[in-house]
Design an enzyme around this catalytic site. Structure first.
Site, PDB file in Angstrom:
ATOM      1  N   GLU A   1       0.833  -1.199   0.000  1.00  0.00           N
ATOM      2  CA  GLU A   1       0.000   0.000   0.000  1.00  0.00           C
ATOM      3  C   GLU A   1       0.871   1.254   0.000  1.00  0.00           C
ATOM      4  O   GLU A   1       1.859   1.343   0.728  1.00  0.00           O
ATOM      5  CB  GLU A   1      -0.930  -0.007   1.217  1.00  0.00           C
ATOM      6  CG  GLU A   1      -1.826  -1.243   1.264  1.00  0.00           C
ATOM      7  CD  GLU A   1      -2.980  -1.093   2.242  1.00  0.00           C
ATOM      8  OE1 GLU A   1      -2.998  -0.096   2.994  1.00  0.00           O
ATOM      9  OE2 GLU A   1      -3.860  -1.960   2.250  1.00  0.00           O
TER      10      GLU A   1
ATOM     11  N   ARG B   1      -1.426 -10.848   3.124  1.00  0.00           N
ATOM     12  CA  ARG B   1      -2.587 -11.725   2.996  1.00  0.00           C
ATOM     13  C   ARG B   1      -3.353 -11.350   1.739  1.00  0.00           C
ATOM     14  O   ARG B   1      -2.988 -10.410   1.031  1.00  0.00           O
ATOM     15  CB  ARG B   1      -3.510 -11.544   4.209  1.00  0.00           C
ATOM     16  CG  ARG B   1      -3.914 -10.085   4.426  1.00  0.00           C
ATOM     17  CD  ARG B   1      -4.960  -9.924   5.496  1.00  0.00           C
ATOM     18  NE  ARG B   1      -5.143  -8.551   5.930  1.00  0.00           N
ATOM     19  CZ  ARG B   1      -5.836  -7.628   5.301  1.00  0.00           C
ATOM     20  NH1 ARG B   1      -6.406  -7.914   4.143  1.00  0.00           N
ATOM     21  NH2 ARG B   1      -5.966  -6.402   5.775  1.00  0.00           N
TER      22      ARG B   1
END
Length: 705
Positions: A309, A326
């Site tokens: 991110e 994940r």
């Protein structure tokens, strides 16, 4: 395009081989052949259902685990086998590492898929799986540890040449040091739990005066969610974009990125709508951010699906924020624009196979959106709510529309877990047509029983700024006045439809009553107003929000009515056809034929038309209203657990002072004083589980001087 089809053919052949033999590959570390023919899903809700669908496609048997609150949930019925792992509280069920391992061994599952949330980024659980010779469908525990602690991850990223943002990631965690660092960085700053994710343990602090309260609240939430309250402080970038990159690695040193997603539009630092690819992103930046994400994955020897991110400013400069080790909630938009199944990839890689595609074979096609449908009230600061899904109807799913959900009509939205009901995912050739499709399907998504954000999402999808791609994390706050449909009054046509639905329902009930009584001449079987002693005229009172509307009704012949609202008159007639718990009302308003879905539920009339769903209230009789109200003081906005009590009897509070901390649906909310006053009594204590509208505080109003 030919290369993409060729790569796809290779992938399909490979998947057929995997299906024939289940999933097996030679592990590069041990040389042992790993076979997955039974998979335990250590999660619940829509992600559990999502994994089960792919496992079923591959011929893999599945085992579901569930808490007491989820014993009748959809994922338990979809799986081949299921097992109860404890009470509703996640700490005693879905976070019980040893219990889940024991169940996997009991059912002889070779692998565990953790989904997202819960144990998906728990290094200790990954280690425990390895110790028990169970395949953990995720990265190695070392990568989870490195990326799970934000201070560590930023140091690793900096060394790997990935841009990072300025901040304090030190060991001195005293309030004084953190506040000092915040002042040095310059307000506004962002407080983040080092093990955080999903907006938990995160607060934006605008000034030094707000720092201590925000820090205490963030620490409590972090401790509750991650069992760790260590914080970092970062510079808060005004109006940034949140752009993330899907990466994948295997045991053989292969890495790819599957392009980026824009998740900028958020509330409470949590995503509500995501899209792929990011709008108005130059191809050069797309390549640079993808390559930076791969460098991040390589730096920690990442294996499996991960998301890197980034914060991006107005000039397309991007800075590493965190890595989610994940599968992300929003992974379907990536699948839609790359023609992949990331859960298939996860299972292949976990078994030891190489990545199905190389970087040059991954092509970007079209545009996709995901709208998260939550049980929450956008008009009340997006406050989540629990309750029954009394009626649930969704758009029709197809290759370009996915309904990712773990609930059915009649299920309950629980206070124990996240309030997300479903994800509506759409794809089209370009961004504008995808937005049109998203908005159309949101209007077709109908929920009765709990408040949802569906109308808000529809308004957002149609907002000119959003349609233009001018997105950033402050989008909702910036466009607050134009985004909230509750500020709009119901049209007279909708009020007319609500009144007609009420009249037709009365008529049906009257006919039913006369049939039971076997007296066709009974005045109670008439639908023309005589039975209610108002002859040909009556008034109906409806609530449009907080406003009461008077509906003047004149009964005419042949089941027709004249309805007058303010100075506008409608000549109407219609009929109701029951469809399960709701009815289709075919009707005519001033000679214009229409059809809408209507339902009477919980003292309200629900009308679903092309503009989406509208709820028109029925006034509570005065004797009931008086009985339900009282002077006990401030009440709970929702069900939850009291996590902190700030005040004691006799305390003098000003408007805005914190009174209590309430945790519900995995979030902590600070209940603040709505007015100045003296606390006469505190009716709750830390640890209490309270119901919505429960009395919390009794005030003793200050004497005016």
């Amino acid at each position: 395009m030919a290369a993409q089809h060729a790569a796809r053919d290779i992938l399909i052949k490979h998947l057929k081989d995997l299906t024939r033999h289940r999933i097996s590959a030679r592990c590069c570390h041990t040389g042992k052949v790993n076979v997955i023919n039974k998979l335990l899903i250590a999660n619940r809700g829509e992600i559990a259902c999502r994994v089960i669908r792919t496992a079923r496609k591959l011929g893999i048997k599945t085992v579901a685990v569930y808490s007491d609150a989820d014993k009748n949930s959809l994922h338990t019925t979809m799986a081949d086998e299921s097992y109860n792992i404890g009470p509703a509280a996640s700490q005693l069920s879905y976070l019980n590492k040893q219990k889940i391992i024991d169940v996997a061994k009991m059912f002889k599952a070779q692998a565990i898929h953790p989904g997202y949330g819960f144990l998906s980024e728990n290094a200790e659980f990954a280690d425990l799986c390895e110790k028990e010779n169970i395949i953990f469908v995720g990265p190695p525990s070392s990568a989870i540890t490195d990326m799970g602690i934000k201070s560590t991850s930023k140091a690793i990223m900096s060394a790997a040449g990935v841009p990072i943002i300025m901040g304090y990631h030190g060991d001195d965690q005293s309030d004084e040091r953190l506040k000092q660092e915040a002042s040095s960085i310059g307000y506004p700053v962002m407080l983040k739990a080092v093990r955080g994710g999903g907006g938990k343990g995160m607060r934006v602090v605008q000034s030094a005066g707000d720092f201590e309260e925000a820090l205490a609240s963030a620490r409590r939430e972090a401790l509750k969610s991650f069992d760790d309250d260590i914080m970092l402080v970062e510079k808060f970038v005004d109006n940034p974009r949140h752009v993330e990159v899907q990466v994948f690695g295997d045991h053989h040193g292969n890495y790819v990125y599957l392009f980026e997603r824009d998740c900028s539009v958020q509330r409470r630092h949590q995503k509500i709508i995501e899209e792929a690819p990011a709008p108005d992103l130059p191809e050069e930046v797309r390549r640079e951010i993808g390559e930076a994400a791969v460098r991040a994955a390589k730096a920690v020897n990442y294996v499996g699906a991960g998301t890197v991110e980034f914060i991006m400013d107005a000039k397309h400069k991007f800075y590493f924020m965190e890595m989610n080790t994940r599968l992300q909630v929003e992974h379907p938009v990536t699948e839609m624009v790359t023609s992949t199944d990331l859960v298939e990839w996860q299972l292949q890689v976990a078994a030891g196979a190489k990545l199905p595609l190389s970087q040059q074979d991954i092509k970007l096609k079209g545009h996709a959106f995901e709208a998260r449908i939550y049980a929450e009230d956008p008009t009340n600061n997006f406050l989540p709510g629990a309750g029954p899904l009394w009626h649930l109807a969704t758009p029709v799913a197809d290759e370009e529309t996915r309904i990712e959900t773990g609930v059915r009509e009649g299920d309950e939205v629980s206070t124990f877990y996240d309030p997300m009901i479903a994800k509506l995912v759409v794809w089209s050739q370009d961004r504008q047509s995808a937005l049109d499709k998203l908005q159309r399907h949101l209007e077709e998504y109908h929920v009765i029983g709990v408040k949802t954000n569906i109308n808000f999402l529809s308004t957002l999808a149609n907002h000119e700024g959003f349609r233009a791609g001018d997105v950033h994390t402050e989008f909702i706050n910036q466009h607050k006045e134009s985004l909230f449909p509750s500020l709009k009054k119901a049209s007279n046509e909708v009020l007319c439809q609500a009144a007609l639905a009420l009249l037709l329902n009365e008529q049906q009930e009257a006919i039913k009553l006369s049939t039971i009584q076997a007296d066709p001449f009974s005045p109670f079987g008439l639908g023309n107003g005589v039975r209610i002693n108002e002859h040909l005229h009556r008034q109906i009172y409806l609530n449009d929000g907080e406003d009461q509307v008077i509906i003047h009704v004149t009964y005419k012949q042949n089941g027709h009515y004249q309805i007058k609202i303010d100075d506008q008159s409608f000549e109407v007639f219609g009929r109701l056809e029951k469809k399960g718990r709701v009815s289709i009302m075919e009707h005519s308003i001033n000679s214009q034929k229409k059809a809408v879905k209507v339902a009477l539920y919980n003292n309200a009339i629900h009308v679903f038309a092309q503009a989406g769903g509208i709820e028109v209230g029925l006034p509570i009789p005065e004797y009931l209203d008086d009985a339900s109200s009282g002077s006990m003081g401030d009440r709970a906005p929702m069900q939850g657990d009291i996590t902190h009590v700030y005040i004691q009897p006799g305390a003098v509070v000003e408007k805005g002072d914190p009174l209590l901390a309430l945790e519900s649906m995995k979030m902590e909310y600070i209940i603040k004083a709505p007015r100045k006053g003296i606390i006469k009594n505190v009716l709750v204590a830390k640890g209490d589980n309270i119901q919505k509208n429960a009395a919390l505080i009794v005030y003793e109003e200050e004497q005016r001087t």
